[in-house]
Design an enzyme around this catalytic site. Structure first.
Site, PDB file in Angstrom:
ATOM      1  N   ASP A  58       1.181  -1.410  -0.133  1.00 24.75           N
ATOM      2  CA  ASP A  58      -0.025   0.530   0.242  1.00 24.75           C
ATOM      3  C   ASP A  58       0.812   1.331   0.237  1.00 24.75           C
ATOM      4  OD1 ASP A  58      -1.816   1.908   0.382  1.00 24.75           O
ATOM      5  OD2 ASP A  58      -2.385   0.945   2.545  1.00 24.75           O
ATOM      6  N   ALA A  86       0.837   3.946  -9.667  1.00 31.57           N
ATOM      7  CA  ALA A  86      -0.554   3.484  -8.070  1.00 31.57           C
ATOM      8  C   ALA A  86      -0.566   4.844  -8.667  1.00 31.57           C
ATOM      9  CB  ALA A  86       0.280   3.176  -6.713  1.00 31.57           C
ATOM     10  N   TYR A 150      -8.921  14.804  -8.584  1.00 30.64           N
ATOM     11  CA  TYR A 150      -7.416  13.513  -9.151  1.00 30.64           C
ATOM     12  C   TYR A 150      -6.714  14.309 -10.254  1.00 30.64           C
ATOM     13  CZ  TYR A 150      -6.148   9.880 -12.672  1.00 30.64           C
ATOM     14  OH  TYR A 150      -5.303   9.670 -13.238  1.00 30.64           O
ATOM     15  N   ALA A 152      -5.479  16.832  -9.107  1.00 30.44           N
ATOM     16  CA  ALA A 152      -4.877  18.163  -7.955  1.00 30.44           C
ATOM     17  C   ALA A 152      -3.833  17.129  -8.148  1.00 30.44           C
ATOM     18  CB  ALA A 152      -5.967  18.413  -6.543  1.00 30.44           C
TER      19      ALA A 152
END
Length: 273
Positions: A58, A86, A150, A152
């Site tokens: 993650d 990612a 998104y 930004a």
């Protein structure tokens, strides 16, 4: 001694990341593929048992990123190409988004990419070489209703990556911002968090849906050759728009912005700064 390069790719289990992983493996390269869920990569691991290492990661967890990069650099002895891919999508109007949604979104799309960059630089600097490909968006140059956060996150990554490129070039590290066009990556399905819709924006939502249509875009595999060639260029560009149609759209957006600046130039020049 093997001449194969080692790739470290985040978000590697689906979409663009999966396409880049498959392309690199097909070219005889080594790949360390990182994703929250690496189960979709089982078939590739069976097909390329000596060339693919899967890492559950993650990217919003900075400590986990540093641990993963250490494992990645040890897997094949070095890192050559780092693809910061990612990401996810927060879909909804600015007013609708909760604090938790905004922070979670930027933790992955912006901070996650920063943590990866911070973690890989010492390794690449010690080698005296390396490539970092920062996957952003053709829309990162301006905001668009319903996908403002998104844009930004990608715009912030663009800016930081410009600075990063200047900082690490002295170490033999090349950074390229890859402004992706629209591809059928599943971003609007598996990778999307949606806000609770406010009825006040119902009309605008309908207009946007009609404008965008239902075309999900070309398959991600179609852009993989571009990434492979880009990673091999001795003097790569700082920025690259990935997509023919996207190239034209970005030029149109840039031209519209220049024209607006010119229209209001007298007002701008009233200030002395």
């Amino acid at each position: 001694m093997s001449s194969a390069r080692t790739w470290f790719i985040t978000g590697a289990s689906r979409g663009l990341g999966r396409a880049f992983t498959e392309a690199a493996l097909s070219a005889g390269e080594h790949v360390v593929a990182a994703a929250r869920n690496v189960e979709p990569l089982v078939e590739l691991a069976e097909k390329y048992p000596d060339d693919l290492v899967r890492l559950a990661l993650d990217v919003s967890d900075r400590g986990a990123v540093f641990e993963a990069v250490e494992r990645a650099s040890s897997a094949f002895g070095r890192l050559d190409v780092v693809v910061n891919n990612a990401g996810g999508l927060l879909y909804g109007m600015v007013e609708e988004a909760t604090e938790e949604q905004i922070r979670d979104h930027l933790d992955v799309n912006f901070f996650g990419a920063v943590w990866v960059a911070q973690a890989v630089i010492p390794c690449l600097r010690a080698q005296g070489s390396g490539r970092i490909l920062q996957v952003t968006s053709m829309g990162s140059g301006g905001g668009m209703a319903s996908v403002g956060f998104y844009g930004a996150g990608k715009a912030a990554l663009d800016s930081v990556s410009e600075a990063l490129a200047m900082e690490v070039e002295q170490f033999g590290i090349k950074v390229t911002i890859v402004q992706m066009g629209g591809y059928a990556t599943g971003l609007f399905t598996a990778g999307t968090t949606t806000t609770a819709p406010d009825p006040a924006y119902e009309g605008l939502r309908s207009q946007l849906a009609e404008m965008w249509g239902e075309d999900a875009g070309p398959d991600p595999s179609t852009v993989a050759p571009v990434i492979m060639e880009l990673a091999g260029l001795p003097d790569p560009p700082r920025r690259l728009i990935a997509g023919s149609r996207s190239f034209d759209l970005v030029q149109e957006m840039d031209q519209a912005r220049v024209e607006e600046y010119r229209t209001w130039e007298p007002l701008s020049r009233m200030a002395l700064g």
